[in-house]
Design a protein around this motif. Structure first.
Motif, PDB file in Angstrom:
ATOM      1  N   TYR A 234       0.793  -1.223   0.000  1.00  0.00           N
ATOM      2  CA  TYR A 234       0.000   0.000   0.000  1.00  0.00           C
ATOM      3  C   TYR A 234       0.832   1.283   0.000  1.00  0.00           C
ATOM      4  O   TYR A 234       0.273   2.364  -0.185  1.00  0.00           O
ATOM      5  N   VAL A 235       2.151   1.168   0.214  1.00  0.00           N
ATOM      6  CA  VAL A 235       2.994   2.370   0.230  1.00  0.00           C
ATOM      7  C   VAL A 235       4.071   2.294  -0.860  1.00  0.00           C
ATOM      8  O   VAL A 235       4.122   3.132  -1.765  1.00  0.00           O
ATOM      9  N   LEU A 240       6.156   3.189  -6.629  1.00  0.00           N
ATOM     10  CA  LEU A 240       7.138   2.734  -7.610  1.00  0.00           C
ATOM     11  C   LEU A 240       6.521   2.286  -8.923  1.00  0.00           C
ATOM     12  O   LEU A 240       7.256   1.961  -9.864  1.00  0.00           O
ATOM     13  N   ARG A 241       5.205   2.242  -9.025  1.00  0.00           N
ATOM     14  CA  ARG A 241       4.574   1.697 -10.230  1.00  0.00           C
ATOM     15  C   ARG A 241       4.997   2.386 -11.522  1.00  0.00           C
ATOM     16  O   ARG A 241       5.323   1.716 -12.511  1.00  0.00           O
ATOM     17  N   PRO A 242       5.031   3.726 -11.586  1.00  0.00           N
ATOM     18  CA  PRO A 242       5.495   4.347 -12.842  1.00  0.00           C
ATOM     19  C   PRO A 242       6.932   3.960 -13.203  1.00  0.00           C
ATOM     20  O   PRO A 242       7.237   3.704 -14.367  1.00  0.00           O
ATOM     21  N   VAL A 248      10.479  -2.269 -16.709  1.00  0.00           N
ATOM     22  CA  VAL A 248      10.079  -3.515 -17.372  1.00  0.00           C
ATOM     23  C   VAL A 248      10.248  -3.394 -18.883  1.00  0.00           C
ATOM     24  O   VAL A 248      10.800  -4.284 -19.541  1.00  0.00           O
ATOM     25  N   VAL A 249       9.784  -2.290 -19.450  1.00  0.00           N
ATOM     26  CA  VAL A 249       9.914  -2.098 -20.898  1.00  0.00           C
ATOM     27  C   VAL A 249      11.386  -2.067 -21.312  1.00  0.00           C
ATOM     28  O   VAL A 249      11.794  -2.736 -22.279  1.00  0.00           O
ATOM     29  N   ALA A 318      -4.508   2.551 -19.229  1.00  0.00           N
ATOM     30  CA  ALA A 318      -5.918   2.236 -19.050  1.00  0.00           C
ATOM     31  C   ALA A 318      -6.239   1.806 -17.625  1.00  0.00           C
ATOM     32  O   ALA A 318      -7.325   2.090 -17.103  1.00  0.00           O
ATOM     33  N   SER A 319      -5.282   1.129 -16.973  1.00  0.00           N
ATOM     34  CA  SER A 319      -5.509   0.700 -15.592  1.00  0.00           C
ATOM     35  C   SER A 319      -5.252   1.798 -14.581  1.00  0.00           C
ATOM     36  O   SER A 319      -5.502   1.616 -13.388  1.00  0.00           O
ATOM     37  N   GLY A 320      -4.710   2.928 -15.030  1.00  0.00           N
ATOM     38  CA  GLY A 320      -4.454   4.050 -14.126  1.00  0.00           C
ATOM     39  C   GLY A 320      -3.134   3.953 -13.380  1.00  0.00           C
ATOM     40  O   GLY A 320      -2.866   4.784 -12.517  1.00  0.00           O
ATOM     41  N   GLU A 321      -2.284   2.956 -13.720  1.00  0.00           N
ATOM     42  CA  GLU A 321      -1.013   2.834 -13.030  1.00  0.00           C
ATOM     43  C   GLU A 321      -0.025   3.896 -13.473  1.00  0.00           C
ATOM     44  O   GLU A 321       0.854   4.293 -12.720  1.00  0.00           O
ATOM     45  N   VAL A 322      -0.148   4.335 -14.722  1.00  0.00           N
ATOM     46  CA  VAL A 322       0.726   5.380 -15.248  1.00  0.00           C
ATOM     47  C   VAL A 322      -0.152   6.450 -15.869  1.00  0.00           C
ATOM     48  O   VAL A 322      -1.074   6.132 -16.632  1.00  0.00           O
ATOM     49  N   LYS A 323       0.115   7.704 -15.565  1.00  0.00           N
ATOM     50  CA  LYS A 323      -0.665   8.827 -16.085  1.00  0.00           C
ATOM     51  C   LYS A 323       0.217   9.696 -16.954  1.00  0.00           C
ATOM     52  O   LYS A 323       1.388   9.818 -16.722  1.00  0.00           O
TER      53      LYS A 323
END
Length: 323
Positions: A234-235, A240-242, A248-249, A318-323
């Protein structure tokens, strides 16, 4: 004394008209400024990357063999090269093996990289400095030099790894163990080398990102009696998602394009167990002397990576992980 009403064009306290207001809309010059700033980089990319890729695509549409090297004549065959490559079962096995290599490499890099980055945050300053210097040295080492060192380490009779294993007597006598004789061990050694070489970039990037997470977030999680897994879920992970998406790419592209470890250590063997798209393209072009087919495999590799990157980024958006 006549009161002067204040309007958008009046400077308060003076009664004089101020500069004209644009209502927050950017001017034509303001809209063109971002494109002007990135134009030099775009031009460099087009010249350095776009032109060679265009030439590669043209070559993939030609019947370019040894005779073409001397005569300069390479007739266009259209999509015949693509139909031949896509119709060959070997290409699909190589594609699946390359996808397996990318999945394993990226999975291990993300897991071990996060663990080492977290460790750097918890050790003392001098220990962290020594670890960071070691990582930078690994990162700065040329790939060819690294592969030669690993080739010596895993040498069957004089390799240091076989000597250490024999001295420890954990796996028995390894004095004549040939790590490149069987498909599983050969692929394992190459994957280990790719992970070892790519780990510094992942660790140092994650270390920098973890250091930017405010400590107040973890203090709040501790007050809420969150355990280590819940704090990560949750923290740490949302913050770190973006970065993870970009890593990964980049690592998928890097692992798919890894050629030197496979070629120097195994040349795609044994039994084609370590043949990836890069090795397959090289062998097709320079062993079979069919440069048109080799270029076709290279173009398909670029297309696969481009499709993966676009679909992956679109899914994240689309999932909102990256804006």
């Amino acid at each position: 004394m006549v009161a002067v009403p204040l309007t958008n064009d009046t400077v308060p306290g003076t009664g004089r008209a101020g500069p004209p207001q644009t209502g927050g809309r950017p001017t034509q010059r303001g809209r063109l400024l971002p494109y002007t700033l990135i134009a030099p980089a775009v031009v460099v990319l087009v010249v350095v990357l776009g032109w060679p890729i265009l030439q590669l695509v043209v070559l993939s549409l030609q019947d370019y063999g040894p005779r073409s090297l001397f005569t300069g004549e390479a007739p266009f065959v259209g999509a015949d090269n693509y139909l031949e490559v896509l119709g060959a079962p070997t290409f699909w096995w190589v594609l699946l093996r390359t996808a397996f290599v990318a999945a394993v490499t990226v999975g291990v890099l993300m897991t071990v990289g996060f663990a080492l980055a977290s460790l750097l945050l918890r050790v003392s300053h001098w220990v962290g400095l020594v670890l960071s210097v070691c990582l930078v040295l690994v990162w700065a080492m040329p790939m060819v030099s690294a592969v030669v060192i690993w080739q010596w380490m895993f040498q069957p009779q004089y390799g240091v790894l076989n000597w250490i294993g024999t001295q420890l007597q954990v796996f028995g006598d390894l004095s004549a163990r040939d790590w490149f004789a069987t498909p599983a061990s050969a692929l394992g050694v190459v994957l280990l080398l790719i992970v070892w070489k790519g780990l510094p970039f992942v660790v140092l990037t994650m270390y920098a990102a973890l250091g930017q997470i405010p400590a107040e977030f973890y203090e709040a999680a501790t007050i809420d009696k969150a355990n280590a897994w819940q704090s990560f879920r949750y923290v740490t992970y949302p913050m770190l998602r973006p970065l993870l998406a970009i890593l990964v790419v980049l690592e998928v592209i890097w692992s798919v394009n890894s050629f030197t470890p496979f070629w120097v250590l195994t040349q795609g063997g044994p039994d084609d167990a370590t043949m990836t798209l890069g090795v397959f393209s090289y062998l097709t072009a320079f062993t079979r002397n069919d440069y048109g087919l080799g270029s076709t495999v290279a173009v398909l590799t670029v297309a696969v990576l481009a499709v993966f990157a676009v679909l992956y980024v679109r899914r994240l958006i689309a999932s909102g992980e990256v804006k």
